[in-house]
Design a protein around this motif. Sequence first.
Motif, PDB file in Angstrom:
ATOM      1  N   PRO A  94      -2.098  -8.011  16.299  1.00 53.69           N
ATOM      2  CA  PRO A  94      -1.895  -6.649  16.808  1.00 53.69           C
ATOM      3  C   PRO A  94      -2.325  -5.577  15.808  1.00 53.69           C
ATOM      4  CG  PRO A  94       0.206  -7.725  16.328  1.00 53.69           C
ATOM      5  CD  PRO A  94      -0.851  -8.757  16.156  1.00 53.69           C
ATOM      6  N   ASN A  95      -2.526  -4.362  16.303  1.00 52.50           N
ATOM      7  CA  ASN A  95      -2.870  -3.215  15.459  1.00 52.50           C
ATOM      8  C   ASN A  95      -1.804  -3.047  14.393  1.00 52.50           C
ATOM      9  OD1 ASN A  95      -3.869  -1.658  18.461  1.00 52.50           O
ATOM     10  ND2 ASN A  95      -5.241  -2.313  16.860  1.00 52.50           N
ATOM     11  N   GLY A  96      -2.251  -2.773  13.206  1.00 51.45           N
ATOM     12  CA  GLY A  96      -1.312  -2.480  12.123  1.00 51.45           C
ATOM     13  C   GLY A  96      -0.679  -3.719  11.514  1.00 51.45           C
ATOM     14  N   ALA A  97      -1.143  -4.914  11.904  1.00 50.53           N
ATOM     15  CA  ALA A  97      -0.525  -6.144  11.412  1.00 50.53           C
ATOM     16  C   ALA A  97      -0.859  -6.407   9.946  1.00 50.53           C
ATOM     17  CB  ALA A  97      -0.989  -7.330  12.265  1.00 50.53           C
ATOM     18  N   GLY A  98      -1.981  -5.856   9.482  1.00 52.14           N
ATOM     19  CA  GLY A  98      -2.362  -6.087   8.088  1.00 52.14           C
ATOM     20  C   GLY A  98      -3.697  -6.793   7.941  1.00 52.14           C
ATOM     21  N   LYS A  99      -4.487  -6.866   9.015  1.00 53.21           N
ATOM     22  CA  LYS A  99      -5.762  -7.586   8.971  1.00 53.21           C
ATOM     23  C   LYS A  99      -6.756  -6.912   8.023  1.00 53.21           C
ATOM     24  CE  LYS A  99      -6.382  -7.126  13.423  1.00 53.21           C
ATOM     25  NZ  LYS A  99      -5.170  -6.291  13.674  1.00 53.21           N
ATOM     26  N   SER A 100      -6.931  -5.594   8.191  1.00 54.97           N
ATOM     27  CA  SER A 100      -7.853  -4.887   7.294  1.00 54.97           C
ATOM     28  C   SER A 100      -7.316  -4.881   5.866  1.00 54.97           C
ATOM     29  CB  SER A 100      -8.074  -3.453   7.759  1.00 54.97           C
ATOM     30  OG  SER A 100      -8.729  -3.451   9.005  1.00 54.97           O
ATOM     31  N   THR A 101      -5.994  -4.825   5.752  1.00 57.31           N
ATOM     32  CA  THR A 101      -5.391  -4.866   4.420  1.00 57.31           C
ATOM     33  C   THR A 101      -5.787  -6.166   3.723  1.00 57.31           C
ATOM     34  OG1 THR A 101      -3.550  -3.518   5.170  1.00 57.31           O
ATOM     35  CG2 THR A 101      -3.202  -4.812   3.165  1.00 57.31           C
ATOM     36  N   GLU A 104     -13.628  -6.551  12.331  1.00 52.34           N
ATOM     37  CA  GLU A 104     -13.913  -5.942  13.645  1.00 52.34           C
ATOM     38  C   GLU A 104     -15.359  -5.485  13.772  1.00 52.34           C
ATOM     39  OE1 GLU A 104     -11.184  -3.398  15.532  1.00 52.34           O
ATOM     40  OE2 GLU A 104      -9.448  -4.162  14.440  1.00 52.34           O
ATOM     41  N   GLN A 157     -14.484  -2.354   8.608  1.00 54.36           N
ATOM     42  CA  GLN A 157     -14.130  -1.906   9.959  1.00 54.36           C
ATOM     43  C   GLN A 157     -14.692  -0.505  10.185  1.00 54.36           C
ATOM     44  OE1 GLN A 157      -9.904  -2.037  10.830  1.00 54.36           O
ATOM     45  NE2 GLN A 157     -10.184  -1.306  12.937  1.00 54.36           N
ATOM     46  N   TYR A 175      -4.328  -1.200  -3.467  1.00 57.21           N
ATOM     47  CA  TYR A 175      -3.670  -2.317  -2.780  1.00 57.21           C
ATOM     48  C   TYR A 175      -3.058  -3.204  -3.853  1.00 57.21           C
ATOM     49  CZ  TYR A 175      -5.942  -0.811   1.484  1.00 57.21           C
ATOM     50  OH  TYR A 175      -6.343  -0.074   2.567  1.00 57.21           O
ATOM     51  N   VAL A 183       0.874  -1.164   0.000  1.00 59.12           N
ATOM     52  CA  VAL A 183       0.000   0.000   0.000  1.00 59.12           C
ATOM     53  C   VAL A 183       0.913   1.217   0.000  1.00 59.12           C
ATOM     54  CG1 VAL A 183      -1.818   1.240   1.210  1.00 59.12           C
ATOM     55  CG2 VAL A 183      -1.647  -1.230   1.450  1.00 59.12           C
ATOM     56  N   GLU A 184       0.686   2.095  -0.950  1.00 54.91           N
ATOM     57  CA  GLU A 184       1.512   3.295  -1.060  1.00 54.91           C
ATOM     58  C   GLU A 184       2.989   2.949  -0.959  1.00 54.91           C
ATOM     59  OE1 GLU A 184      -0.020   6.547   1.256  1.00 54.91           O
ATOM     60  OE2 GLU A 184      -1.766   6.436  -0.056  1.00 54.91           O
ATOM     61  N   ILE A 231       2.841  -4.541   3.134  1.00 56.39           N
ATOM     62  CA  ILE A 231       2.049  -4.781   4.343  1.00 56.39           C
ATOM     63  C   ILE A 231       1.808  -6.279   4.533  1.00 56.39           C
ATOM     64  CG2 ILE A 231      -0.082  -4.246   5.585  1.00 56.39           C
ATOM     65  CD1 ILE A 231       1.582  -1.766   5.025  1.00 56.39           C
ATOM     66  N   ARG A 286       4.492   0.570   0.411  1.00 57.44           N
ATOM     67  CA  ARG A 286       4.998  -0.122   1.604  1.00 57.44           C
ATOM     68  C   ARG A 286       4.439  -1.534   1.639  1.00 57.44           C
ATOM     69  NH1 ARG A 286       3.036   1.964   7.058  1.00 57.44           N
ATOM     70  NH2 ARG A 286       3.287  -0.078   8.014  1.00 57.44           N
ATOM     71  N   HIS A 306     -10.447  -8.433  17.803  1.00 58.23           N
ATOM     72  CA  HIS A 306      -9.432  -8.292  18.852  1.00 58.23           C
ATOM     73  C   HIS A 306      -9.861  -8.974  20.135  1.00 58.23           C
ATOM     74  CE1 HIS A 306      -6.627  -5.650  16.879  1.00 58.23           C
ATOM     75  NE2 HIS A 306      -7.602  -4.839  16.505  1.00 58.23           N
TER      76      HIS A 306
HETATM   77  N1  LIG Z   1      -4.548   3.171   2.420  1.00 58.04           N
HETATM   78  C1  LIG Z   1      -3.452   3.128   3.181  1.00 58.04           C
HETATM   79  N2  LIG Z   1      -2.514   4.089   3.066  1.00 58.04           N
HETATM   80  C2  LIG Z   1      -1.401   4.055   3.809  1.00 58.04           C
HETATM   81  N3  LIG Z   1      -1.114   3.100   4.705  1.00 58.04           N
HETATM   82  C3  LIG Z   1      -2.009   2.128   4.872  1.00 58.04           C
HETATM   83  C4  LIG Z   1      -3.231   2.096   4.129  1.00 58.04           C
HETATM   84  N4  LIG Z   1      -3.920   1.006   4.509  1.00 58.04           N
HETATM   85  C5  LIG Z   1      -3.175   0.401   5.446  1.00 58.04           C
HETATM   86  N5  LIG Z   1      -2.029   1.063   5.672  1.00 58.04           N
HETATM   87  C6  LIG Z   1      -0.972   0.710   6.625  1.00 58.04           C
HETATM   88  O1  LIG Z   1      -0.825  -0.670   6.593  1.00 58.04           O
HETATM   89  C7  LIG Z   1      -0.614  -1.193   7.897  1.00 58.04           C
HETATM   90  C8  LIG Z   1      -1.640  -2.270   8.175  1.00 58.04           C
HETATM   91  O2  LIG Z   1      -2.910  -1.648   8.274  1.00 58.04           O
HETATM   92  P1  LIG Z   1      -4.229  -2.485   8.550  1.00 58.04           P
HETATM   93  O3  LIG Z   1      -5.337  -1.529   8.503  1.00 58.04           O
HETATM   94  O4  LIG Z   1      -4.279  -3.626   7.618  1.00 58.04           O
HETATM   95  O5  LIG Z   1      -3.985  -3.000  10.028  1.00 58.04           O
HETATM   96  P2  LIG Z   1      -4.948  -3.842  10.967  1.00 58.04           P
HETATM   97  O6  LIG Z   1      -4.241  -5.117  11.226  1.00 58.04           O
HETATM   98  O7  LIG Z   1      -6.284  -3.924  10.392  1.00 58.04           O
HETATM   99  O8  LIG Z   1      -4.936  -2.970  12.279  1.00 58.04           O
HETATM  100  P3  LIG Z   1      -6.121  -2.617  13.328  1.00 58.04           P
HETATM  101  O9  LIG Z   1      -6.157  -3.747  14.265  1.00 58.04           O
HETATM  102  O10 LIG Z   1      -5.616  -1.393  14.004  1.00 58.04           O
HETATM  103  O11 LIG Z   1      -7.362  -2.416  12.556  1.00 58.04           O
HETATM  104  C9  LIG Z   1      -0.693  -0.022   8.830  1.00 58.04           C
HETATM  105  O12 LIG Z   1       0.610   0.388   9.149  1.00 58.04           O
HETATM  106  C10 LIG Z   1      -1.396   1.034   8.029  1.00 58.04           C
HETATM  107  O13 LIG Z   1      -0.983   2.323   8.411  1.00 58.04           O
END
Ligand SMILES: Nc1ncnc2c1ncn2[C@@H]1O[C@H](COP(=O)(O)OP(=O)(O)OP(=O)(O)O)[C@@H](O)[C@H]1O
Lengths: 441, 254
Positions: free
Chosen positions: B35-42, B171, B85, B53, B11-12, B16, B14, B203
Amino acid sequence: MSQPASSPLLASLLDAPLPPSSGVAWLDAARRENRASFAAGGLPDTRVEAWKYTPLRALGQRPFASGDAAAGARAVDPSILALPGVDGPRLVFVNGVFRADLSALDALPAGLTLQPLSQALEGDAQPLRFALSRHYREIGDAFARINAASAVDGVVLRVAAGTRLAVPVQLVFVGAAAEADLAWHARNVIELGEGAGLTLIEQHAASGEQAHLATLVGDIEVGEGARLQHVVLQDAAVGASLVRRSSLRLHARAQAGLHVLELGGALVRHDIRAELVGDDARLDTRGVFMPHGRQHIDTQLAIRHQALNTVSSSNWRGVASDRARGVFRGAIVVAPGADGSDASLGNKNLLLSPGAEIDTKPELEIYADEVKAAHGATVGQLDERALFYLRSRGIALAPARALLTGAFCRAVLDDLPNEALRDHLAALLIAQLPMAAEQPS
Amino acid sequence: MLKIENLHARVEGREILKGLSLSVDAGEVHAIMGPNGAGKSTLGNVLAGRDGYEVTAGSVTYNDIDLLSLAPEARAAAGVFLAFQYPVEIPGVNNTYFLRAALNAQRKVRGESELDSMQFLKLVREKLKVMHISDELLHRAVNAGFSGGEKKRNEIFQMAVLQPQLAILDETDSGLDIDALKQVAEGVNALRSPARSFLMITHYQRLLDYVVPDFVHVLADGRIVESGDKSLALKLEEHGYAGIGESHPAGAAA
Ligand SMILES: Nc1ncnc2c1ncn2[C@@H]1O[C@H](COP(=O)(O)OP(=O)(O)OP(=O)(O)O)[C@@H](O)[C@H]1O
Ligand SMILES: [Mg+2]
């Protein structure tokens, strides 16, 4: 700053004879004066601030015939006059000429005066003197000048003090196909007496293809405690040039609500000048302009708060596609002494094609105390998150875009009380969208 | 039904998702924690087809088709549903109108007949009852001005109407009060069937008390670092993510 007086537009309009004497000396004098100013000043160019984004060069190169001798006999499809939720007195003009046969003036409700200007002038012209003896002094007023010089007809509408009309009054200006490109004009004078109430539907419609130049100038006086609902549906022919000026004055506790749909026309300009001159007056303006193809639609909204605790709220939307151009200028002045006023103005715009353009310019000048003011303008694309949300539910990209764009424009109709009319206007907006065919069923 | 192999996504610019693999069979409920930021929503967004993506490696096979080759709307018609989410507010678009347009668009793609407004209303009434949603929400614009809990319920309500084969719930339990959580769980359980699978991102162990998963996975730093049955969720509840996935060199998460 003017084009040479030899421009084909100017030459053709000045070639036409003056309208026959009205029999009213001050009116004939005003016509002569304004005609002379028009001849001397010509058309404004883009160095004139108010015309910065609307070049008139191409228009100036075209000659126009004045007056339509056959206007009284031109066939007009009556279906273009029909509007859901609107069934009351009606005044119809075709190429600027009053058409009794298409109008509905029988059994007018008590308290309503509604007649063509040409007839009103045959009676006592004195009450019209203030409106019709004006001399337009700015070069930017070129079209008001030629209108004042040439308009022999229009609307005279008065609602007597204390009369709240239950039925809407409909004014229809039809541009009808003719043997030549015509210049035609209409001059409207509308007055709501103290405590009066009026719903006014103003329609600009087309009967056949044509590329006329029309000018309309209107004065609307909203008396103390009076209430006006004014709906403007502009759906002129795709080739038409349409230049309008609407001046409103709101007296103490007066309330006016304006809804404007700008759909048709090739070159469209609308100046709305509102003055809140009485304490506690309130003005709500809503509008949407949707130029597509090569249309150019320019709205200039100027609101002056001149009295205590006056309120104005304006919400305008623009949607431009293809190579079309939209222009919006919203200027609010809160004059000295207009303490406690509340002014808000928003203009959001969507560009649907890379070749489309919208120029928007909010302006706010405040010279009073205890004023609440907010203004903002944006130009952008559809919300990507909303698009993905719709698509993730199964709605394909094109209909998802159509759905969001439709919702974006329809928002300006939310507070229009007449539900049947609102639904009809909403359907017109949707049909105007380039992706109209893509709407989910 | 769903087979994700070695999925890498950025994503952008980076990275993930970093080599995520997961298999889901028909009728199964998989919980994904991490954990937060692990990539679940991704992961949810990649499966649903969101722009921006970029999948750089790996594959996703869904009912023997290459899911990643489909547009988001085609995935929806094929039975993939993502409960967001953060559900998006869409002012000016009526909830009922939207949902009917969505359902009919899907049905059309599948060669099924479209529902007229009477048939649709009947379906909606049934589902409303199951979801304990008031009629009033239907007449409003999509999610516009909904409370956090109302938005989540609206997601599950949409799922109930659209009847997906693979539901990804991101979530959906967050921000719900205890009664709403039970009702949402009830809604999910009502939809459990041998033909329908769920990926539930959460979570909290609490949801899993009501919707008992067949498998629990831990997603950390862009991959699945540990899988187990529902007891894994209890272990996480007690000890957190520390020490999870130690056998994976890149899998350790905070
Ligand atoms: N559209 C986007 N632009 C920039 N960064 C993104 C984008 N989508 C996700 N990220 C980054 O990718 C990483 C994973 O994000 P993601 O939303 O998948 O986490 P998560 O596991 O769902 O976390 P949470 O439990 O907090 O919901 C994070 O560091 C987030 O900042
Ligand atoms: Mg997340």
